[in-house]
Design a protein around this motif. Structure first.
Motif, short mmCIF file in Angstrom:
data_model
loop_
_atom_site.label_atom_id
_atom_site.label_comp_id
_atom_site.label_asym_id
_atom_site.label_seq_id
_atom_site.Cartn_x
_atom_site.Cartn_y
_atom_site.Cartn_z
N THR A 191 0.80 -1.20 0.02
CA THR A 191 0.16 0.04 0.02
C THR A 191 0.79 1.46 -0.01
O THR A 191 1.93 1.26 0.95
CB THR A 191 -0.96 0.04 1.23
N VAL A 192 0.51 2.20 -0.79
CA VAL A 192 1.15 3.47 -0.95
C VAL A 192 0.71 4.21 0.42
O VAL A 192 -0.40 4.56 0.47
CB VAL A 192 0.87 4.40 -2.19
N VAL A 193 1.96 4.43 1.43
CA VAL A 193 1.51 5.38 2.70
C VAL A 193 2.08 6.86 2.33
O VAL A 193 1.76 7.50 3.26
CB VAL A 193 2.06 4.59 3.64
N ASP A 194 2.96 7.08 1.57
CA ASP A 194 3.37 8.55 1.34
C ASP A 194 3.67 8.78 0.02
O ASP A 194 4.33 7.66 -0.63
CB ASP A 194 4.28 8.58 2.30
N VAL A 195 3.58 9.91 -0.59
CA VAL A 195 3.90 10.35 -1.85
C VAL A 195 4.72 11.53 -1.69
O VAL A 195 4.33 12.40 -1.07
CB VAL A 195 2.94 10.32 -2.81
N THR A 196 6.03 11.60 -2.48
CA THR A 196 6.62 12.88 -2.51
C THR A 196 6.76 13.23 -3.89
O THR A 196 7.11 12.21 -4.82
CB THR A 196 8.07 12.82 -1.70
N GLY A 197 6.50 14.49 -4.26
CA GLY A 197 6.73 14.86 -5.59
C GLY A 197 5.57 14.36 -6.63
O GLY A 197 4.45 14.25 -6.30
N SER A 198 6.00 14.03 -7.82
CA SER A 198 5.03 13.59 -8.72
C SER A 198 4.78 12.12 -8.81
O SER A 198 5.99 11.52 -8.94
CB SER A 198 5.47 14.20 -10.20
N ALA A 199 3.76 11.65 -8.64
CA ALA A 199 3.37 10.32 -8.58
C ALA A 199 1.97 10.03 -9.28
O ALA A 199 1.25 10.79 -8.96
CB ALA A 199 3.67 9.65 -7.30
N PRO A 200 1.87 8.99 -10.02
CA PRO A 200 0.67 8.69 -10.54
C PRO A 200 -0.63 8.29 -9.89
O PRO A 200 -1.74 8.56 -10.23
CB PRO A 200 1.03 7.89 -11.75
N PRO A 221 -2.56 7.93 -5.93
CA PRO A 221 -2.74 8.43 -4.63
C PRO A 221 -2.20 7.56 -3.55
O PRO A 221 -2.29 6.38 -3.66
CB PRO A 221 -4.07 9.07 -4.48
N VAL A 222 -1.94 8.28 -2.41
CA VAL A 222 -1.77 7.49 -0.99
C VAL A 222 -3.28 6.45 -0.76
O VAL A 222 -4.37 7.11 -1.10
CB VAL A 222 -1.68 8.54 0.21
N GLY A 223 -2.88 5.26 -0.18
CA GLY A 223 -3.96 4.48 -0.04
C GLY A 223 -4.10 3.53 -1.22
O GLY A 223 -4.81 2.42 -1.11
N THR A 224 -3.46 3.67 -2.45
CA THR A 224 -3.71 2.48 -3.47
C THR A 224 -2.69 1.42 -3.03
O THR A 224 -1.52 1.72 -2.62
CB THR A 224 -3.15 3.28 -4.85
#
Length: 379
Positions: free
Chosen positions: A22-31, A33-36
């Protein structure tokens, strides 16, 4: 994880072990969102995506390793590599923080059962929030609890007491707001001695789009709104125009005076109010009410001359200046729209930009990350 709720619900219900990334944090550009999430079962079947393809292979292998070695949950960071264009990383330049954990009903039936109950609500379309501990004491990482629409809690593998109460309260708050977010609880003398970072996945009821005026633009806008996930209501006082046959994409068509209907229906901070009547006998009492409500967006159609006259009449109706400042009029972004369909795109584009605090500028003229978190998304 709610992006793959159907499959996860089936796997939990059939007691199938799987690894969840699970994506728990994003920095910068990412396709994405958090929670995916991505999940992989013991047979190697995979579902979901967390990066649009950039790091899927590496995450798949991590999940397989988690299942094979029965490891404790762990966090993994993925970023762009300038030194090796073929290195594992995000070519879009962003950074992802991913939690990978093993969910095995035979080992932790409480976690699996709680997750299955929450996912069942998602599959059935009922609102639910799933709180997932992503950082804190090792034994709690990966634990979950779920909050249902009525506020009741289905516990996973948290240890009870103040910790559960704090996490549940945060989950309730975010469920009411209808947004997924990462929060920190504890560590400040409130009964939870060590801080926990919790990712609250929210499956909320559909936000409402209230369209007033059963005109051709309303037919196109109701289709666009429904495509974006809104529950669309079209209201008009004229029964000859307000018919399901003319508005086939609306979830509900109401014959009533607009201001009277708005005064009696439920709205919240995610509600979009679109006034397309440009008729003062409808517009003024409706906008006077709408601008004082805690809704997310209020827009009104009309020319600039109509807009100026509308502001004058609203001022004479004692609408405060701070409320008038929240009116999007003339409605929509400047896309050069002419047809009802183009106008619907213009209006929904403005709603999206306003909701996500976007600039509305072409990306070629903007700076900073393309895929950025809304300022309110993480607290």
């Amino acid at each position: 994880m709610l992006n793959i709720a159907d499959t996860l619900h089936l796997w939990c219900r059939t007691a199938r072990p799987f690894a969840l990334a699970t994506v728990v944090d994003v920095t910068g550009s990412a396709p994405l969102p958090v929670g995916t999430s991505v999940a992989v079962d013991a047979d190697g079947n995979a579902v979901g995506s967390i990066s649009g393809g950039c790091v899927e292979g590496a995450v798949y292998e991590l999940c397989r390793q988690m299942l094979r070695d029965r490891e404790a949950p762990r966090r993994t960071w993925f970023g762009y590599s300038d030194d090796d264009a073929f290195a594992v990383g995000l070519t879009c330049g962003g950074e992802l923080d991913v939690l990978v954990q093993r969910i095995d009903p035979a080992v932790d039936p409480h976690l699996a059962d709680a997750l299955a109950a929450a996912l069942a609500d998602v599959v059935e379309g009922r609102p639910v929030a799933v709180a997932q501990v992503v950082a804190g004491p090792g034994e709690l990482v990966g634990s979950t609890l779920s909050v249902l629409a009525g506020g009741s809690v289905t516990y996973g593998s948290l240890d009870g007491g103040p910790t559960e109460d704090l996490v549940a309260e945060e989950a309730r708050s975010l469920l009411r707001a209808g947004r997924t977010a990462r929060v920190t609880v504890g560590g400040n003398g409130d009964g939870c001695p060590e801080p926990l970072t919790v990712l609250v996945h929210v499956h909320a009821s559909r936000p409402r789009m209230l369209i007033f005026g059963a005109v051709d633009f309303a037919a196109a806008l109701s289709q666009a709104g429904r495509f974006l996930g809104y529950r669309v209501t079209v209201c008009d006082a004229r029964p000859v125009f307000a018919t399901p046959a003319r508005l086939p994409h609306a979830d509900e068509v109401v014959v009533d005076w607009p201001h009277r209907y708005l005064s009696q229906t439920a709205v919240d901070s995610r509600t979009a109010v679109c006034v397309l009547t440009h008729d003062t006998k409808f517009d003024i009492p409706l906008l006077r009410l709408a601008l004082g409500l805690p809704v997310g967006y209020v827009g009104a159609m009309g020319s600039r001359r109509t807009h100026d006259e509308r502001l004058r009449l609203l001022s004479e109706a004692d609408v405060p200046e701070e409320h008038l400042a929240g009116l999007h009029s003339p409605i929509g972004l400047d896309l050069g729209a002419r047809t009802p369909e183009e106008t619907a795109v213009s209006i929904t584009a403005e709603i999206i930009a306003h909701t996500n605090r976007g600039t509305g500028l072409p990306l070629s003229r903007a700076t900073g990350p393309i895929h950025r978190l809304a300022e309110t998304a993480i607290s």
